[in-house]
Design an enzyme around this catalytic site. Structure first.
Site, PDB file in Angstrom:
ATOM      1  N   CYS A   5      39.398  42.041  59.097  1.00 64.67           N
ATOM      2  CA  CYS A   5      38.337  42.690  59.839  1.00 64.67           C
ATOM      3  C   CYS A   5      37.283  43.219  58.891  1.00 64.67           C
ATOM      4  O   CYS A   5      37.375  43.076  57.682  1.00 64.67           O
ATOM      5  CB  CYS A   5      38.918  43.855  60.620  1.00 64.67           C
ATOM      6  N   GLY A  32      34.685  39.333  61.570  1.00 69.54           N
ATOM      7  CA  GLY A  32      35.381  39.476  62.837  1.00 69.54           C
ATOM      8  C   GLY A  32      34.454  39.293  64.004  1.00 69.54           C
ATOM      9  O   GLY A  32      33.410  39.929  64.071  1.00 69.54           O
ATOM     10  N   ASN A 106      41.145  47.507  58.030  1.00 72.18           N
ATOM     11  CA  ASN A 106      41.171  46.110  57.616  1.00 72.18           C
ATOM     12  C   ASN A 106      42.402  45.925  56.743  1.00 72.18           C
ATOM     13  O   ASN A 106      42.519  46.582  55.713  1.00 72.18           O
ATOM     14  CB  ASN A 106      39.902  45.765  56.835  1.00 72.18           C
ATOM     15  N   GLY A 107      43.296  45.051  57.174  1.00 72.95           N
ATOM     16  CA  GLY A 107      44.509  44.826  56.395  1.00 72.95           C
ATOM     17  C   GLY A 107      45.701  44.713  57.314  1.00 72.95           C
ATOM     18  O   GLY A 107      45.556  44.534  58.527  1.00 72.95           O
ATOM     19  N   TYR A 249      36.942  32.288  50.455  1.00 72.76           N
ATOM     20  CA  TYR A 249      36.466  31.948  51.789  1.00 72.76           C
ATOM     21  C   TYR A 249      35.879  33.116  52.568  1.00 72.76           C
ATOM     22  O   TYR A 249      34.830  32.992  53.200  1.00 72.76           O
ATOM     23  CB  TYR A 249      37.604  31.334  52.627  1.00 72.76           C
ATOM     24  N   ASP A 367      35.335  21.174  49.838  1.00 73.98           N
ATOM     25  CA  ASP A 367      35.553  22.286  50.759  1.00 73.98           C
ATOM     26  C   ASP A 367      36.236  23.418  50.005  1.00 73.98           C
ATOM     27  O   ASP A 367      36.799  23.206  48.928  1.00 73.98           O
ATOM     28  CB  ASP A 367      36.387  21.837  51.971  1.00 73.98           C
ATOM     29  N   CYS A 458      49.714  33.439  49.443  1.00 67.32           N
ATOM     30  CA  CYS A 458      49.553  32.228  50.255  1.00 67.32           C
ATOM     31  C   CYS A 458      49.597  30.950  49.425  1.00 67.32           C
ATOM     32  O   CYS A 458      49.769  29.867  49.982  1.00 67.32           O
ATOM     33  CB  CYS A 458      48.269  32.313  51.089  1.00 67.32           C
TER      34      CYS A 458
HETATM   35  P1  5GP Z   1      41.746  23.512  58.303  1.00 72.18           P
HETATM   36  O1  5GP Z   1      40.761  22.700  59.071  1.00 72.18           O
HETATM   37  O2  5GP Z   1      42.338  22.807  57.142  1.00 72.18           O
HETATM   38  O3  5GP Z   1      42.791  24.105  59.200  1.00 72.18           O
HETATM   39  O4  5GP Z   1      40.969  24.790  57.735  1.00 72.18           O
HETATM   40  C1  5GP Z   1      40.144  24.660  56.626  1.00 72.18           C
HETATM   41  C2  5GP Z   1      38.731  24.940  56.975  1.00 72.18           C
HETATM   42  O5  5GP Z   1      38.653  26.186  57.679  1.00 72.18           O
HETATM   43  C3  5GP Z   1      37.877  25.101  55.744  1.00 72.18           C
HETATM   44  O6  5GP Z   1      36.629  24.481  55.992  1.00 72.18           O
HETATM   45  C4  5GP Z   1      37.710  26.586  55.562  1.00 72.18           C
HETATM   46  O7  5GP Z   1      36.376  26.899  55.175  1.00 72.18           O
HETATM   47  C5  5GP Z   1      38.010  27.166  56.905  1.00 72.18           C
HETATM   48  N1  5GP Z   1      38.916  28.313  56.821  1.00 72.18           N
HETATM   49  C6  5GP Z   1      39.828  28.607  55.897  1.00 72.18           C
HETATM   50  N2  5GP Z   1      40.473  29.740  56.194  1.00 72.18           N
HETATM   51  C7  5GP Z   1      39.947  30.182  57.342  1.00 72.18           C
HETATM   52  C8  5GP Z   1      40.198  31.326  58.157  1.00 72.18           C
HETATM   53  O8  5GP Z   1      41.041  32.170  57.861  1.00 72.18           O
HETATM   54  N3  5GP Z   1      39.414  31.426  59.276  1.00 72.18           N
HETATM   55  C9  5GP Z   1      38.474  30.493  59.602  1.00 72.18           C
HETATM   56  N4  5GP Z   1      37.733  30.666  60.692  1.00 72.18           N
HETATM   57  N5  5GP Z   1      38.239  29.427  58.857  1.00 72.18           N
HETATM   58  C10 5GP Z   1      38.970  29.264  57.746  1.00 72.18           C
HETATM   59 MG    MG Z   2      34.765  25.703  56.024  1.00 70.70          MG
END
Ligand code: 5GP
Ligand code: MG
Length: 490
Positions: A5, A32, A106-107, A249, A367, A458
């Site tokens: 969050c 969020g 957040n956490g 990310y 990516d 992770c």
């Molecule tokens: P995948 O499609 O492999 O399940 O997720 C990877 C893609 O989702 C990547 O493009 C990455 O930028 C994005 N992504 C990675 N972690 C998260 C997350 O926790 N939330 C969201 N919304 N996107 C994520």
């Molecule tokens: Mg992405």
């Protein structure tokens, strides 16, 4: 329950906090999108407005006008699949004998259930199964016996896990970061006061200046006259466990977290990705938006050296960088859609290749991370359909092999494409011509950190916390919580 969050807190001299909080939440919207809320206090009374939806939809003019007071906190909550439930929306507020309390978190705590059971035995009634409410009740209970600072200290001694908190105790605003500093939290100076925020981009939005990060284990109390803040190092950290995924990310590229500009870290990760596993192709392109900074670093490094690490000879054009994938920015939340079928459709809705940039060419796509693999599998397929001769995939993070318990929604082990697979096995599933991830050492280098300063749960499956059924990568002895509550002085 996992929550990732955005939190904010503001204390100003003689000006309502609602609007700055609102703008700060806007700046933190990427953290969020499920719910948003603001709690203010005008010296007499607490005001609160919390609802499901985006910041721009949750608050209208009237809401902002009724949120009186120059002190307040705010929150945006990250959606997790199937959790469309207002009881978890924040800030969480409670009124009790010694005043009112608002709390943004957040956490994720790893011992919330134990504390909830104990508090329930004392007669505390809970309205949600979230851990934020546990922190609020624990703090409220401690406030019956202690002053604010000691009550927070006692609370910190009892909760275990990751937490960046902003708290409004009546019109006093404070921020707390867990002793391992897992989630970010920083302090900013604005024209007539101070702000606490998950990311410095929120401070920029208010034309403020980043003062510094809140230190792991520190409590920062904003002075009511807007002239400064007080610092209390309530717990001496044994070491840090900053989440590297914030830099990879989650955070905005224009935020500075724990001393590093996220954009520069991502570019550096991209450069290292070229150095570790560069492949010469006709064109390099980012998966927008999160792959952009990585791809620009990767392409820049590729201009300087060949994939073998030799300086590029005179006249060698290097690789071409192209924005060959267009993103429809009105499609959100593909990641958290409940079914795989919907997630796949959403990726197709979200990303469309520009055929002429790939047709008849060898292509590298960059990516930031692969989680379930949905995006990668679809994209490789799409690019091949568009006539790409070869599709190579480069990822700016190590393989995600284990879930996150600290507040980033990483799916379950079974859903993670990399869990229990070699990179070659993943490549086969994704059907790319080649696949490479970044090494963990490269991540630590780019963050100018030691591996043990970071939470790498992770990607290693070993956590810097004591989590039932999981391994730890360090000494994670927890405070005794069944015995007597330690006094704030020890
Ligand atoms: P995948 O499609 O492999 O399940 O997720 C990877 C893609 O989702 C990547 O493009 C990455 O930028 C994005 N992504 C990675 N972690 C998260 C997350 O926790 N939330 C969201 N919304 N996107 C994520
Ligand atoms: Mg992405």
């Amino acid at each position: 329950m996992t929550e990732k969050c955005g939190v904010v807190g503001v204390s100003l001299a003689g000006r309502d906090a609602a609007r700055p909080l609102y703008y700060a939440l806007y700046a933190l919207q990427h953290r969020g999108q499920e719910s948003a809320g603001i709690v203010t206090h005008d010296g007499f009374q607490q005001h609160s407005h919390v609802d499901m939806g985006l910041v721009g939809d949750v608050f209208d003019e009237t809401d902002l006008e009724t949120l009186n007071g120059s002190a307040g906190i705010g929150h945006v909550r990250y959606p997790t699949a199937g959790s469309l439930d207002t009881s978890c929306a924040q800030p969480f507020s409670v009124s009790f004998k010694s005043g009112s309390l608002g709390l943004s978190h957040n956490g994720n705590l790893v011992n919330a259930d134990e504390i909830r059971d104990e508090l329930a035995a004392y007669g505390h009634a809970f309205t949600s199964d979230g851990d934020t409410e546990v922190i609020a009740h624990e703090l409220a209970r401690n406030l019956l016996e202690e002053d604010l600072i000691r009550a927070v200290k006692r609370t910190m001694q009892r909760i275990h896990g990751s937490y960046s908190l902003t708290i409004a105790h009546d019109d006093t605003v404070l921020g707390v970061r867990d002793p391992q500093g897992n989630r970010p939290l920083c302090i900013g100076k604005v024209e007539d006061g101070y702000i606490l925020a998950s990311e410095s981009a929120a401070i920029d939005t208010l034309d403020g200046e980043l003062v510094r990060d809140v230190r792991p284990g520190e409590l920062v109390l904003l002075e009511k006259d807007g002239q400064g803040f007080e610092s209390y190092q309530l717990i001496e950290p044994k070491g840090t466990a900053h989440c590297f995924f914030e830099h990879v990310y989650f955070a905005r590229p224009d935020s500075v977290i724990d001393g590093s500009l996220v954009y520069e870290v991502r570019r550096e990760l991209g450069r290292k990705l070229w150095e570790e596993s560069g492949v010469e192709t006709d064109v390099v392109m980012p998966v927008p938006d999160s792959g952009r900074s990585f791809a620009s670093g990767y392409a820049e490094a590729a201009d300087e050296t060949t994939a073998d690490g030799e300086p590029r000879p005179e006249g060698d054009q290097g690789v071409e960088f192209a924005e060959g994938l267009m993103k429809n920015r009105y499609v959100g939340r593909t990641f958290i859609m409940p079914t795989q079928d919907e997630r796949e459709r959403a990726v197709r809705l979200k990303l469309n290749p520009i055929k002429s940039t790939v047709e008849g060419k060898t292509v590298t796509i960059i990516d930031d991370s692969i989680v379930r693999g949905t995006t990668s599998i679809q994209l490789v397929d799409l690019l091949k359909d568009c006539g790409a001769e070869e599709v190579h995939l480069r990822i700016g993070a190590p393989p995600i092999v284990a879930p996150c318990y600290m507040g980033i929604d990483m799916a379950t082990r079974e859903e993670l494409i990399a869990a229990g697979k070699t990179v070659e096995e993943i490549r086969e599933v994704v059907d790319a011509d080649s696949l490479a991830y970044l090494s963990i050492d490269a991540v630590a280098d780019a963050l100018e950190a030691e591996r043990l300063d970071l939470c790498l749960g992770c990607v290693t499956g070993e956590y810097p916390y004591d989590i039932e059924g999981e391994a730890s990568d360090r000494d994670v002895t927890r405070p005794e919580i069944d015995g007597p509550v330690p006094s704030a002085d020890d």
